[in-house]
Design an enzyme around this catalytic site. Structure first.
Site, PDB file in Angstrom:
ATOM      1  CG  ASP A  34      -5.287  14.892  -4.504  1.00 32.51           C
ATOM      2  OD1 ASP A  34      -5.855  14.469  -5.534  1.00 32.51           O
ATOM      3  OD2 ASP A  34      -5.012  14.168  -3.535  1.00 32.51           O
TER       4      ASP A  34
ATOM      5  CE  LYS B 260      -8.350   6.208  -4.671  1.00 31.04           C
ATOM      6  NZ  LYS B 260      -8.021   7.368  -3.869  1.00 31.04           N
TER       7      LYS B 260
ATOM      8  CE1 TYR C 123      -7.716   8.769   0.358  1.00 32.02           C
ATOM      9  CE2 TYR C 123      -5.370   8.935   0.810  1.00 32.02           C
ATOM     10  CZ  TYR C 123      -6.487   8.168   0.542  1.00 32.02           C
ATOM     11  OH  TYR C 123      -6.357   6.818   0.455  1.00 32.02           O
TER      12      TYR C 123
ATOM     13  NE  ARG D  97      15.982   2.618  -9.232  1.00 24.68           N
ATOM     14  CZ  ARG D  97      17.208   3.126  -9.435  1.00 24.68           C
ATOM     15  NH1 ARG D  97      17.377   4.414  -9.623  1.00 24.68           N
ATOM     16  NH2 ARG D  97      18.275   2.354  -9.424  1.00 24.68           N
TER      17      ARG D  97
HETATM   18  C1  LIG Z   1      -6.982   7.728  -2.992  1.00 28.41           C
HETATM   19  C2  LIG Z   1      -6.532   9.125  -2.857  1.00 28.41           C
HETATM   20  C3  LIG Z   1      -5.192   9.440  -2.591  1.00 28.41           C
HETATM   21  C4  LIG Z   1      -4.141   8.373  -2.354  1.00 28.41           C
HETATM   22  O1  LIG Z   1      -3.895   7.644  -3.495  1.00 28.41           O
HETATM   23  P1  LIG Z   1      -3.318   6.124  -3.483  1.00 28.41           P
HETATM   24  O2  LIG Z   1      -3.245   5.802  -4.923  1.00 28.41           O
HETATM   25  O3  LIG Z   1      -4.296   5.289  -2.704  1.00 28.41           O
HETATM   26  O4  LIG Z   1      -1.992   6.169  -2.800  1.00 28.41           O
HETATM   27  C5  LIG Z   1      -4.845  10.771  -2.534  1.00 28.41           C
HETATM   28  N1  LIG Z   1      -5.757  11.748  -2.703  1.00 28.41           N
HETATM   29  C6  LIG Z   1      -7.047  11.475  -2.943  1.00 28.41           C
HETATM   30  C7  LIG Z   1      -8.005  12.604  -3.110  1.00 28.41           C
HETATM   31  C8  LIG Z   1      -7.489  10.165  -3.032  1.00 28.41           C
HETATM   32  O5  LIG Z   1      -8.782   9.902  -3.259  1.00 28.41           O
END
Ligand SMILES: *Cc1c(COP(=O)(O)O)cnc(C)c1O
Length: 413
Positions: free
Chosen positions: A192, A217, A119, A66
Site C-alpha cells: 500500500d 489521499k 491502516y 462498468r
Molecule cells: C485512507 C487509506 C486507505 C483506505 O482508502 P479509502 O480510499 O478511504 O477507502 C488505505 N490505506 C491507507 C494507507 C490509507 O491512508
C-alpha cells in the site's frame, strides 16, 4: 495492452501520460480528458465472434461503463505509467482496491501474512472479511523485522501485505528484502503506497508484485474524491483483477472521480515537493520545542529507520506525528487553538490536517492495544499541506503555548 510510458520524466508523465491519445478520440482534440458519462455505447454493427475479452478500450472500443470507460481508462494508464507498471485498475475507494487484491489472490485455507501496523480499515478487512468469512489464515507480524516476516511465511502463504511508512508512527519495512524472501516461497508481495505516492517510492522497482493506493489521499490530493487503484506488471493478476473484480464484483471508480483524480495527479510532483519541504521544517521545529516529547518523521536523523528511508524512498513524505508533553487535556487544548490547520481525519490533501489517533482514527482499539503499538493519548498526526510554512509554524506555536508543560519547562525547574 497498454505500454508503460517511461521514456519521459515523472513530472512530464504526471501531466500527460495516458491522456493525450484518448482526448483526441472524441474528435475535438480536447487538451484534457473529457468526463465520459455514458453508461453504454452504441455499436456500429453486431459481431457475434467478439467476446467480452476482445473489447479493448486502448483501441477505442467500449461496450458498457462498468467494463470500461474512457475517462477511467485515461487515469488507469497514467497511474500505470507513474508506478512503472504495465496494468492499472481503478476502484471506488482505496478499501475496494485492497479488497479486490485479496479476492483475486486468496482462497480458503491460504495464508495471508501482513504487517501488524496497517491502516485500521485494512486490518479490519483482513480479520473480519478474509479470516472470519473466507477462512483465510491471517498472520500479523512486525514487518520492521525482516526475520519476523521470514519466519511467518510458509508454503500456504499466497500474499504478503505491507504498508510503509505506517500510520501514524511512520514505521518502515524493507520492501526489497521482504520481496526476495517471499518470492523464494512463491508468495506475492503487495504494498500500500498511499503514504508516499509513486513520486517518493516505487515498490514495483523494489520487487513488489503489486501496488495499491487510496487515490483519495496524495494522488488526487485535493480532499474531494474517494478512490483507489491497483498497479501491477503481472498480466495474469491484472486479468483476474479486471475480470473478477472490476467487471464481476463491480466496484469501479466513477467517471467524475476519474476526472478529478486525473486532474489532481497532474500536480503530484509539485505538491509532493512542497509537502515534504514543509514537513521537514515542521518536524525540526517540533523536535526543538519544549512542549513536544517526541517527533516521528523518517526525514529526521533521529528516526530509527532514517537510513532505510533514505535508501528505499526518494523523499520522506508529508506526514509526521508527534507526542505532546502533558495530558490528553493538553492535547485537546492544543488542537482547539489551531486555526490554519484543520482538525480532521484523512491526509494527503493540499490543506494541512491534524488528528488525535487515540480519540479519532485509533479510538476503536482499547487502551492496552494502543499502548502496545505506541499510540499515546497526546500523539498527534499531522498531514502537512502546501500552505506557507511560516503560517503553519505560527499556528503550531500558538497551539503549543496552551500545553501546560511548557510553562514548567520554560520557567526552569
Ligand atoms: C485512507 C487509506 C486507505 C483506505 O482508502 P479509502 O480510499 O478511504 O477507502 C488505505 N490505506 C491507507 C494507507 C490509507 O491512508
Amino acid at each position: 495492452m497498454h505500454e508503460p510510458e517511461r521514456s519521459t520524466a515523472f513530472d512530464t508523465r504526471a501531466v500527460t501520460a495516458g491522456e493525450k491519445a484518448l482526448a483526441h478520440e472524441g474528435g475535438y482534440g480536447d487538451a484534457v480528458s473529457p468526463i465520459h458519462l455514458a453508461s453504454t455505447y452504441g455499436l456500429e454493427a453486431l459481431d457475434p465472434s467478439m467476446g467480452l475479452d476482445d473489447v479493448d478500450p486502448d483501441a477505442g472500443q467500449y461496450l458498457y461503463g462498468r467494463l470500461s470507460n474512457p475517462t477511467r481508462r485515461a487515469l488507469e494508464n497514467r497511474l500505470a505509467s507513474l508506478e512503472g507498471g504495465e496494468h492499472a485498475m481503478a476502484f471506488a475507494s482505496g478499501t475496494a482496491a485492497i479488497a479486490a487484491v485479496g479476492l483475486s489472490i486468496l482462497e480458503p485455507g491460504d495464508r495471508l501474512v501482513a504487517f501488524e501496523d496497517l491502516y485500521a480499515g485494512t486490518k479490519r478487512m483482513f480479520t473480519e472479511l478474509f479470516a472470519r468469512r473466507f477462512d483465510v489464515e491471517v498472520t500479523f507480524v512486525d514487518a520492521t523485522d525482516v526475520d519476523a516476516v521470514d519466519a511467518a511465511i510458509d508454503e500456504r502463504t499466497k500474499l504478503v501485505w505491507l504498508e510503509t511508512p505506517t500510520n501514524p508512527l511512520l514505521r518502515l519495512c524493507d520492501i526489497e528484502a521482504i520481496a526476495e524472501l517471499a518470492h523464494d516461497r512463491d508468495a506475492l508481495v503487495g504494498v500500500d503506497n498511499t503514504f508516499l505516492s509513486p513520486y517518493f517510492q516505487q515498490p514495483l522497482d523494489l520487487g513488489a508484485d503489486l501496488v495499491a493506493h487510496s487515490t483519495t489521499k496524495y494522488i488526487n490530493g485535493h480532499s474531494d474524491s474517494i478512490g483507489g487503484a491497483v498497479i501491477t506488471d503481472d498480466a495474469a493478476l491484472a486479468e483476474e483483477l479486471e475480470l473478477t473484480q472490476q467487471i464481476t464484483a463491480g466496484g469501479v471508480l466513477s467517471p467524475f472521480d476519474s476526472y478529478l483524480t486525473l486532474r489532481g495527479v497532474k500536480t503530484l510532483p509539485l505538491r509532493m515537493r512542497q509537502h515534504e519541504s514543509n514537513a521537514m521544517a515542521l518536524a525540526e521545529f517540533l523536535d526543538d520545542h519544549p512542549a513536544v516529547r517526541a517527533v516521528h518523521y523518517p526525514g529526521l536523523e533521529s528516526h530509527p529507520q532514517h537510513d532505510l528511508a533514505t535508501r528505499q524512498q526518494s523523499g520522506y513524505g508529508g506526514v509526521l506525528s508527534f507526542e505532546l508533553a502533558g495530558t490528553q487535556d493538553d492535547a485537546i487544548a492544543f488542537l482547539d487553538e489551531l486555526s490554519e490547520i484543520t482538525l480532521a481525519v484523512s491526509l494527503g490533501g493540499v490543506e494541512s490536517l491534524i488528528e488525535l489517533p487515540a480519540a479519532m482514527t485509533h479510538e476503536p482499539l482499547d487502551p492496552a492495544q494502543r499502548d502496545a503499538i505506541g499510540i499515546t493519548d497526546t500523539l498527534c498526526r499531522l498531514s502537512v499541506g502546501v500552505e506557507d510554512v511560516d503560517d503553519l509554524r505560527a499556528d503550531l506555536e500558538r497551539g503549543l503555548e496552551r500545553v501546560s508543560a511548557v510553562e514548567s519547562v520554560a520557567g526552569g525547574e
